[in-house]
Design a protein around this motif. Structure first.
Motif, mmCIF file in Angstrom:
data_model
loop_
_atom_site.group_PDB
_atom_site.id
_atom_site.type_symbol
_atom_site.label_atom_id
_atom_site.label_comp_id
_atom_site.label_asym_id
_atom_site.label_seq_id
_atom_site.Cartn_x
_atom_site.Cartn_y
_atom_site.Cartn_z
ATOM 1 N N TYR A 62 -9.783 -0.380 -4.854
ATOM 2 C CA TYR A 62 -9.735 0.964 -4.165
ATOM 3 C C TYR A 62 -9.450 2.041 -5.205
ATOM 4 N N LYS A 63 -9.677 3.315 -4.929
ATOM 5 C CA LYS A 63 -9.404 4.423 -5.728
ATOM 6 C C LYS A 63 -8.614 5.346 -4.917
ATOM 7 N N LYS A 64 -7.514 5.952 -5.692
ATOM 8 C CA LYS A 64 -6.624 7.133 -4.941
ATOM 9 C C LYS A 64 -7.623 8.262 -4.927
ATOM 10 N N VAL A 65 -7.442 8.911 -3.744
ATOM 11 C CA VAL A 65 -8.056 10.041 -3.543
ATOM 12 C C VAL A 65 -7.372 11.245 -3.211
ATOM 13 N N SER A 66 -7.682 12.364 -3.438
ATOM 14 C CA SER A 66 -6.908 13.637 -3.027
ATOM 15 C C SER A 66 -6.858 13.715 -1.540
ATOM 16 N N GLN A 67 -5.565 14.000 -1.359
ATOM 17 C CA GLN A 67 -5.001 14.068 0.257
ATOM 18 C C GLN A 67 -5.639 15.454 0.908
ATOM 19 N N ARG B 274 -7.587 9.294 -8.595
ATOM 20 C CA ARG B 274 -8.607 8.374 -9.511
ATOM 21 C C ARG B 274 -7.947 7.175 -10.052
ATOM 22 N N LYS B 275 -6.753 6.737 -9.834
ATOM 23 C CA LYS B 275 -6.257 5.291 -10.284
ATOM 24 C C LYS B 275 -6.614 4.341 -9.254
ATOM 25 N N PHE C 14 0.677 -1.179 0.039
ATOM 26 C CA PHE C 14 0.140 -0.045 -0.013
ATOM 27 C C PHE C 14 1.168 1.118 -0.143
ATOM 28 N N ARG C 15 2.114 1.179 0.664
ATOM 29 C CA ARG C 15 2.732 2.330 1.028
ATOM 30 C C ARG C 15 3.316 3.060 -0.561
ATOM 31 N N ASP C 16 4.007 1.963 -1.217
ATOM 32 C CA ASP C 16 4.800 2.167 -2.552
ATOM 33 C C ASP C 16 3.696 2.429 -3.347
ATOM 34 N N SER C 17 2.479 1.868 -3.570
ATOM 35 C CA SER C 17 1.291 2.083 -4.533
ATOM 36 C C SER C 17 0.719 3.324 -4.339
ATOM 37 N N GLY C 18 0.607 3.738 -3.046
ATOM 38 C CA GLY C 18 0.042 5.077 -2.813
ATOM 39 C C GLY C 18 1.254 6.164 -3.290
ATOM 40 N N LYS C 19 2.363 5.790 -3.491
ATOM 41 C CA LYS C 19 3.328 6.998 -4.105
ATOM 42 C C LYS C 19 3.189 7.078 -5.561
ATOM 43 N N LEU C 20 2.964 5.687 -6.182
ATOM 44 C CA LEU C 20 2.902 5.562 -7.547
ATOM 45 C C LEU C 20 1.788 5.992 -8.143
ATOM 46 N N LEU C 21 0.557 5.695 -7.466
ATOM 47 C CA LEU C 21 -0.695 6.090 -8.192
ATOM 48 C C LEU C 21 -1.074 7.414 -8.212
ATOM 49 N N LYS C 22 -1.460 8.211 -9.330
ATOM 50 C CA LYS C 22 -2.135 9.311 -9.087
ATOM 51 C C LYS C 22 -3.396 9.269 -8.764
ATOM 52 N N GLU D 256 -10.523 -5.423 7.737
ATOM 53 C CA GLU D 256 -10.549 -4.421 8.319
ATOM 54 C C GLU D 256 -9.113 -3.826 8.424
ATOM 55 N N GLU D 257 -7.820 -4.485 8.797
ATOM 56 C CA GLU D 257 -6.639 -4.027 8.881
ATOM 57 C C GLU D 257 -6.252 -3.664 7.507
ATOM 58 N N VAL D 258 -6.615 -4.468 6.325
ATOM 59 C CA VAL D 258 -6.041 -3.927 5.006
ATOM 60 C C VAL D 258 -6.494 -2.758 4.741
ATOM 61 N N ASN D 259 -7.760 -2.668 5.044
ATOM 62 C CA ASN D 259 -8.557 -1.075 4.775
ATOM 63 C C ASN D 259 -7.954 0.025 5.506
ATOM 64 N N LYS D 260 -7.440 -0.450 6.499
ATOM 65 C CA LYS D 260 -6.724 0.624 7.222
ATOM 66 C C LYS D 260 -5.607 1.020 6.637
ATOM 67 N N GLU D 261 -4.677 0.083 6.163
ATOM 68 C CA GLU D 261 -3.459 0.519 5.368
ATOM 69 C C GLU D 261 -3.814 1.295 4.098
ATOM 70 N N ALA D 262 -4.902 0.729 3.599
ATOM 71 C CA ALA D 262 -5.525 1.693 2.308
ATOM 72 C C ALA D 262 -5.704 2.909 2.756
ATOM 73 N N ILE D 263 -6.630 3.247 3.797
ATOM 74 C CA ILE D 263 -7.005 4.580 3.895
ATOM 75 C C ILE D 263 -5.646 5.531 4.448
ATOM 76 N N ILE D 264 -4.838 4.854 5.175
ATOM 77 C CA ILE D 264 -3.591 5.758 5.589
ATOM 78 C C ILE D 264 -2.679 6.087 4.600
ATOM 79 N N ASN D 265 -2.822 5.206 3.283
ATOM 80 C CA ASN D 265 -2.152 5.617 2.156
ATOM 81 C C ASN D 265 -2.815 6.406 1.138
ATOM 82 N N GLY D 266 -3.900 6.788 1.334
ATOM 83 C CA GLY D 266 -4.549 7.601 0.408
ATOM 84 C C GLY D 266 -5.632 7.002 -0.651
ATOM 85 N N PHE D 267 -6.007 5.758 -0.136
ATOM 86 C CA PHE D 267 -6.791 5.140 -0.959
ATOM 87 C C PHE D 267 -8.395 4.977 -0.280
ATOM 88 N N LYS D 268 -9.619 4.969 -1.170
ATOM 89 C CA LYS D 268 -10.842 4.750 -0.604
ATOM 90 C C LYS D 268 -11.304 3.544 -1.483
#
Ligand SMILES: C[S@@+](CC[C@H](N)C(=O)[O-])C[C@H]1O[C@@H](n2cnc3c(N)ncnc32)[C@H](O)[C@@H]1O
Length: 209
Positions: free
Chosen positions: A204-209, A136-137, A126-134, A176-188
């Motif tokens: 999941y979709k990347k959302v504006s922080q 709405r991706k 999730f951490r690296d995906s959050g950095k790479l994906l713009k 729930e733990e997986v979703n938590k990682e998603a949220i802290i890295n900018g995904f909905k």
């Protein structure tokens, strides 16, 4: 003579149609899909054939798997379309990815990986995906999950036990733990889809922080 290193994963053959059906509902019109933990490469070639508008970039940390992926690409005569697999271990940040892929990255997907790896792999994924994906991706996970720390079937519970016998750091993850990682890295989370054999597909979709 070209050596045939193709591996055949029975579960992959069984689930590829269903996973492809879900992917067909995602707007995949152009750009790259990056697959993490591609394994044999059977999914990669299947989805590259099914979605010719996109470029399916496979990856795996294991050499034997990358050789299998190359053999599948050769076998399916997709050499002109599909790039060779990247050597990506999610824990080794930043992932070695060409710039042209980063610029046109639409989706990151991982199928049946996070339970066959230590929990830190989910965090890194999730951490690296959050950095790479713009914005709405898409980020997509497929596999078995526990819900509220409970298995959703007896077969998943047995599977979890068998994973832990192989490696105590592996195991079916709690949604729930997986979703938590998603949220802290900018995904909905956009969708949670019940799949055959007690698996889930999480979109999941990347959302504006
Ligand atoms: C059960 S296989 C699934 C392969 C393929 N996705 C499929 O569904 O057929 C799990 C895959 O995750 C990969 N994997 C394990 N640890 C990993 C890590 N740290 N980073 C990236 N991939 C990893 C393994 O090499 C293996 O190919």
């Amino acid at each position: 003579m070209v050596l045939d290193h193709r591996l055949f994963f029975p579960a992959t053959q069984r689930n590829k149609i269903y996973i492809g059906d879900v992917l067909s509902n995602i707007p995949l019109k152009k750009g790259f899909v990056l697959e993490i933990g591609s394994g044999s490469g059977e999914h990669g070639v299947e989805f590259q054939k099914r979605f010719p508008e996109i470029i399916w970039q496979t990856s795996d940390p294991i050499l034997e798997h990358r050789k299998s992926i190359i053999s599948w690409i050769d076998y399916e005569e997709l050499n002109m379309k599909m790039p060779r697999p990247l050597e990506i271990d999610v824990r080794k940040s930043p992932w070695p990815i060409p710039l042209k892929l980063i610029d046109a990255l639409e989706v990151i997907i991982s199928i049946n990986m996070i339970h066959i790896a230590p929990w830190e792999c989910t965090e890194s994924f999730f951490r690296d995906s959050g950095k790479l994906l713009k914005d709405r991706k898409f980020l997509i996970l497929y596999g078995p999950f526990k819900i509220e720390d409970k298995h959703t079937s007896e077969s998943n519970e047995l599977f979890d036990k068998s994973l832990k016998i192989q490696n105590n750091d592996w195991g079916v993850r709690n949604l729930e733990e997986v979703n938590k990682e998603a949220i802290i890295n900018g995904f909905k989370q956009k969708q949670l889809i019940q799949m055959p054999a007690n698996n889930l597909m999480l979109i999941y979709k990347k959302v504006s922080q």
